[in-house]
Design a protein around this motif. Structure first.
Motif, mmCIF file in Angstrom:
data_model
loop_
_atom_site.group_PDB
_atom_site.id
_atom_site.type_symbol
_atom_site.label_atom_id
_atom_site.label_comp_id
_atom_site.label_asym_id
_atom_site.label_seq_id
_atom_site.Cartn_x
_atom_site.Cartn_y
_atom_site.Cartn_z
ATOM 1 N N ILE A 16 -17.673 4.313 -3.918
ATOM 2 C CA ILE A 16 -18.109 5.678 -4.209
ATOM 3 C C ILE A 16 -16.896 6.591 -4.374
ATOM 4 O O ILE A 16 -16.849 7.432 -5.280
ATOM 5 N N ILE A 17 -15.907 6.421 -3.497
ATOM 6 C CA ILE A 17 -14.698 7.248 -3.583
ATOM 7 C C ILE A 17 -14.006 7.035 -4.929
ATOM 8 O O ILE A 17 -13.639 7.980 -5.618
ATOM 9 N N ALA A 18 -13.819 5.762 -5.286
ATOM 10 C CA ALA A 18 -13.141 5.460 -6.544
ATOM 11 C C ALA A 18 -13.961 5.885 -7.755
ATOM 12 O O ALA A 18 -13.406 6.324 -8.768
ATOM 13 N N SER A 19 -15.285 5.770 -7.660
ATOM 14 C CA SER A 19 -16.141 6.169 -8.778
ATOM 15 C C SER A 19 -16.024 7.667 -9.047
ATOM 16 O O SER A 19 -16.166 8.122 -10.192
ATOM 17 N N GLU A 20 -15.754 8.466 -8.003
ATOM 18 C CA GLU A 20 -15.586 9.897 -8.192
ATOM 19 C C GLU A 20 -14.396 10.199 -9.102
ATOM 20 O O GLU A 20 -14.392 11.193 -9.829
ATOM 21 N N PHE A 21 -13.396 9.326 -9.056
ATOM 22 C CA PHE A 21 -12.219 9.485 -9.912
ATOM 23 C C PHE A 21 -12.302 8.586 -11.146
ATOM 24 O O PHE A 21 -11.299 8.381 -11.831
ATOM 25 N N ASN A 22 -13.505 8.024 -11.405
ATOM 26 C CA ASN A 22 -13.721 7.119 -12.544
ATOM 27 C C ASN A 22 -12.708 5.969 -12.539
ATOM 28 O O ASN A 22 -12.112 5.631 -13.561
ATOM 29 N N ASP A 23 -12.531 5.389 -11.361
ATOM 30 C CA ASP A 23 -11.501 4.355 -11.216
ATOM 31 C C ASP A 23 -11.978 3.272 -10.249
ATOM 32 O O ASP A 23 -11.264 2.901 -9.322
ATOM 33 N N LEU A 24 -13.201 2.770 -10.481
ATOM 34 C CA LEU A 24 -13.754 1.762 -9.584
ATOM 35 C C LEU A 24 -12.885 0.509 -9.549
ATOM 36 O O LEU A 24 -12.784 -0.159 -8.523
ATOM 37 N N ARG A 25 -12.237 0.203 -10.667
ATOM 38 C CA ARG A 25 -11.411 -0.993 -10.725
ATOM 39 C C ARG A 25 -10.293 -0.956 -9.679
ATOM 40 O O ARG A 25 -9.871 -1.987 -9.179
ATOM 41 N N ASP A 26 -9.809 0.246 -9.366
ATOM 42 C CA ASP A 26 -8.715 0.390 -8.404
ATOM 43 C C ASP A 26 -9.199 0.679 -6.992
ATOM 44 O O ASP A 26 -8.394 1.005 -6.123
ATOM 45 N N SER A 27 -10.507 0.569 -6.754
ATOM 46 C CA SER A 27 -11.017 0.915 -5.425
ATOM 47 C C SER A 27 -10.432 0.030 -4.338
ATOM 48 O O SER A 27 -10.228 0.459 -3.204
ATOM 49 N N SER A 28 -10.145 -1.233 -4.676
ATOM 50 C CA SER A 28 -9.598 -2.145 -3.666
ATOM 51 C C SER A 28 -8.226 -1.699 -3.169
ATOM 52 O O SER A 28 -7.794 -2.086 -2.084
ATOM 53 N N TRP A 29 -7.528 -0.849 -3.960
ATOM 54 C CA TRP A 29 -6.217 -0.376 -3.532
ATOM 55 C C TRP A 29 -6.322 0.540 -2.312
ATOM 56 O O TRP A 29 -5.354 0.683 -1.559
ATOM 57 N N LEU A 30 -7.466 1.188 -2.127
ATOM 58 C CA LEU A 30 -7.644 1.994 -0.924
ATOM 59 C C LEU A 30 -7.602 1.117 0.329
ATOM 60 O O LEU A 30 -7.178 1.553 1.396
ATOM 61 N N LEU A 31 -8.060 -0.117 0.187
ATOM 62 C CA LEU A 31 -8.004 -1.078 1.281
ATOM 63 C C LEU A 31 -6.672 -1.821 1.299
ATOM 64 O O LEU A 31 -6.067 -2.021 2.355
ATOM 65 N N THR A 32 -6.208 -2.222 0.130
ATOM 66 C CA THR A 32 -5.000 -3.036 0.048
ATOM 67 C C THR A 32 -3.761 -2.266 0.469
ATOM 68 O O THR A 32 -2.892 -2.804 1.178
ATOM 69 N N SER A 33 -3.637 -1.004 0.046
ATOM 70 C CA SER A 33 -2.461 -0.209 0.420
ATOM 71 C C SER A 33 -2.380 -0.053 1.938
ATOM 72 O O SER A 33 -1.295 -0.134 2.531
#
Length: 556
Positions: A85-102
């Motif tokens: 949901i967080i990444a979708s707000e920035f139209n960047d669902l593909r990079d959502s895993s970076w919130l966890l990976t970083s």
């Protein structure tokens, strides 16, 4: 191998040095006069009172530290439930895993440093640093205006979170005999499980109501309260170094070169796992160069620790113990398996049943409940029997059965009973977190206790990153393949097909507002892709099971 029971100073922490007294004199073992018997009984009574006071002191310290345990675990589960949901707000669902990976990369890089640095500067100073970093990172995420800003905040939080978890276990090992460690850690695990249980639904509810930002902004004040309580409650004398060592310059004792090579090794190895096969092909020069760099930095780290470091950040002697190496491998594999599951579950219910963020997060509860049950049960069994290997084997075998059931039974219409298939994976994690910790501590010289604990937590961080990277890679590649195949079979032209694929992989709720025929294809593709993530988890868990067969049962 040095027995942990060989020296009383390894069983009583200097934190409580004023509350402990010498044990009953050896003369008490021999026939005594009446007066001697009275003195002996008085000494025993005094010893019991001192032990009771020591237990109260342990409880006070642990209770204060539980605040950090709670919020750090709640943070992880709420992000797992809301990162799409967080990444979708920035139209960047593909990079959502970076919130966890970083977050995981930062935690892994910092994790092994906390053990040695806490030996040098004291446990209290490092715990305060960890809480400060975590709280500051949460605040950064809460006010972030772009994915890059959010990822930076997660990096700062990860640097702190790794210390908030590892140092609690290190302190418990300082405070109580080894046979009681699993019991005390099981109580901490209850709080951790409560945090993970509440984090997912709470994060989803906040995202549905006031917005996901308050999931992070609300954690910063709690970290501040914890900092104040720790400053007041935790004694400053938390290092077990000899007095003559304390007189040396603390800064000079830090193995800066070894720490640098270690961090570079970890990052060079883990970063390609995130980008390889997704953003870049595995044969890309950047991926190959990073993996080659990991080998080079690893070799330099070994040479530095073996020949030049006066106080190695991680003594290489630890890795001469087969049980230490096996424990690290098991922790990496099972953590990867379970993290993959925890990422896939909310996504599965959001796609297949249009579940809200709150409901999707709540579906993680059986796994976190299993974690609590596993931690409590293992603590009881280890304290009563002193045995842990059979318990590890049973837990890992049970977890593998659970992942297999997900592959066979979760195909889009999952009832409440079948949703319990995720319980065994959580149960296994709760068990091995206790059994592997005890196994490592029993296998080594107690002088390396803190560093060994940090190494095990590093293995957990590495496993988390492997799980996130592996799950993301499997999900993205299989989802694209499934969508392309199903849309082609349905007769969609290439231009329209790739437009649908792009929107489906960037928005978790795309199926809800697409045409019914397209929505069904998207859902079926997601189910197929998520099924392969369970295959990944099963492979990791089976590896952990077979490796655990070779563990040695140490006498506690």
């Amino acid at each position: 191998m040095v027995s942990r029971g060989a020296d009383a100073h390894h069983e009583e922490t200097p934190l409580l040095i004023d509350a402990t007294v010498p044990s009953t004199p050896s003369t008490a073992l021999h026939p005594t006069s009446g007066h001697d018997l009275v003195d002996q009984e008085a000494g025993q009574a005094s010893g019991s009172d001192d032990r009771a006071r020591a237990n109260v002191s342990v409880l006070q310290i642990v209770l204060v530290l539980l605040i950090g345990v709670f919020i750090s675990n709640a943070d992880g589960s709420l992000l797992m439930a809301t990162h799409p949901i967080i990444a979708s707000e920035f139209n960047d669902l593909r990079d959502s895993s970076w919130l966890l990976t970083s977050f995981g990369l930062a935690a892994a890089a910092m994790q092994p440093l906390y053990g040695k640095l806490s030996d040098i500067y004291g446990r209290k100073a490092l715990i305060l640093l960890a809480y400060t970093l975590f709280g500051g990172g949460c605040a950064l995420v809460g006010v972030g205006t772009s994915m890059g800003y959010l990822i930076l905040g997660r990096v700062v939080s990860g640097l702190g979170s790794s210390g908030m978890t590892a140092l609690v276990s290190i302190l418990i090992t300082d405070l109580v005999p080894l046979r009681d460690v699993a019991s005390w850690r099981s109580y901490v695990n209850i709080v951790a499980t409560t945090g993970r249980s509440i984090g997912g639904p709470l994060g989803g509810w906040l995202a549905d109501t006031v917005g996901w930002r308050w999931s992070f902004l609300g954690q910063a004040p709690l970290a501040g309260v914890a900092i104040i309580l720790i400053a007041i409650t935790l004694p400053a004398h938390t290092t077990q170094e000899p007095i003559d060592e304390l007189k040396k310059s603390n800064l000079a004792r830090i193995d800066v070169l070894g720490a640098t090579f270690m961090v570079l090794t970890i990052l060079s190895f883990l970063f390609p796992l995130e980008i390889g096969g997704d953003r870049l092909p595995w044969s890309h020069p950047v991926v190959l160069g990073l993996l080659g760099g990991a080998c080079l930095f690893g070799a330099l780290f070994v040479v530095t620790e073996a020949r030049f470091a006066k106080e190695p950040i991680i003594p290489l002697i630890l890795f001469r113990h087969k049980d230490v190496v096996l424990s690290l491998v098991i922790m990496i594999c099972q953590t990867a398996a379970q993290v993959g599951l925890m990422i896939a579950i909310p996504l599965y219910f959001q796609v297949t049943s249009s579940a809200s963020n709150t409901v999707a997060g709540a579906h993680l509860f059986p796994a976190v409940a299993g974690n609590a049950v596993g931690g409590i049960l293992s603590g009881i069994v280890i304290k009563r029997t002193g045995r842990y290997k059979t318990l590890s084997l049973l837990a890992l075998f049970t977890a593998s059965i659970g992942y297999l059931l997900l592959i066979l039974r979760w195909h889009g219409n999952t009832n409440w009973l079948e949703s319990l298939y995720i319980f065994p994976g959580g149960f296994a994690m709760g068990v091995i977190q206790s059994t592997l910790f005890i196994n490592v501590q029993a296998a080594i010289d107690p002088a390396h206790s803190a560093v060994a604990a940090s190494s095990l937590y590093l293995a957990s961080s590495v496993g988390m990153l492997i799980g996130m990277a592996g799950t993301s890679s499997v999900l993205q590649s299989t989802l694209k393949g499934a969508l392309e195949r199903k849309l082609t079979d349905a007769g969609f032209a290439d231009k329209e097909k790739w437009k649908i694929i792009g929107r489906a992989i960037s928005d978790v709720h795309y199926a809800d507002h697409a045409k019914p025929s397209v929505g069904k294809l998207v859902i079926r593709s997601y189910v197929e892709a998520l099924n392969w993530t369970h295959v990944f988890s099963l492979a990791c868990s089976l590896t952990a099971f077979f490796v655990s067969i070779f563990l040695r049962q140490h006498k506690l």
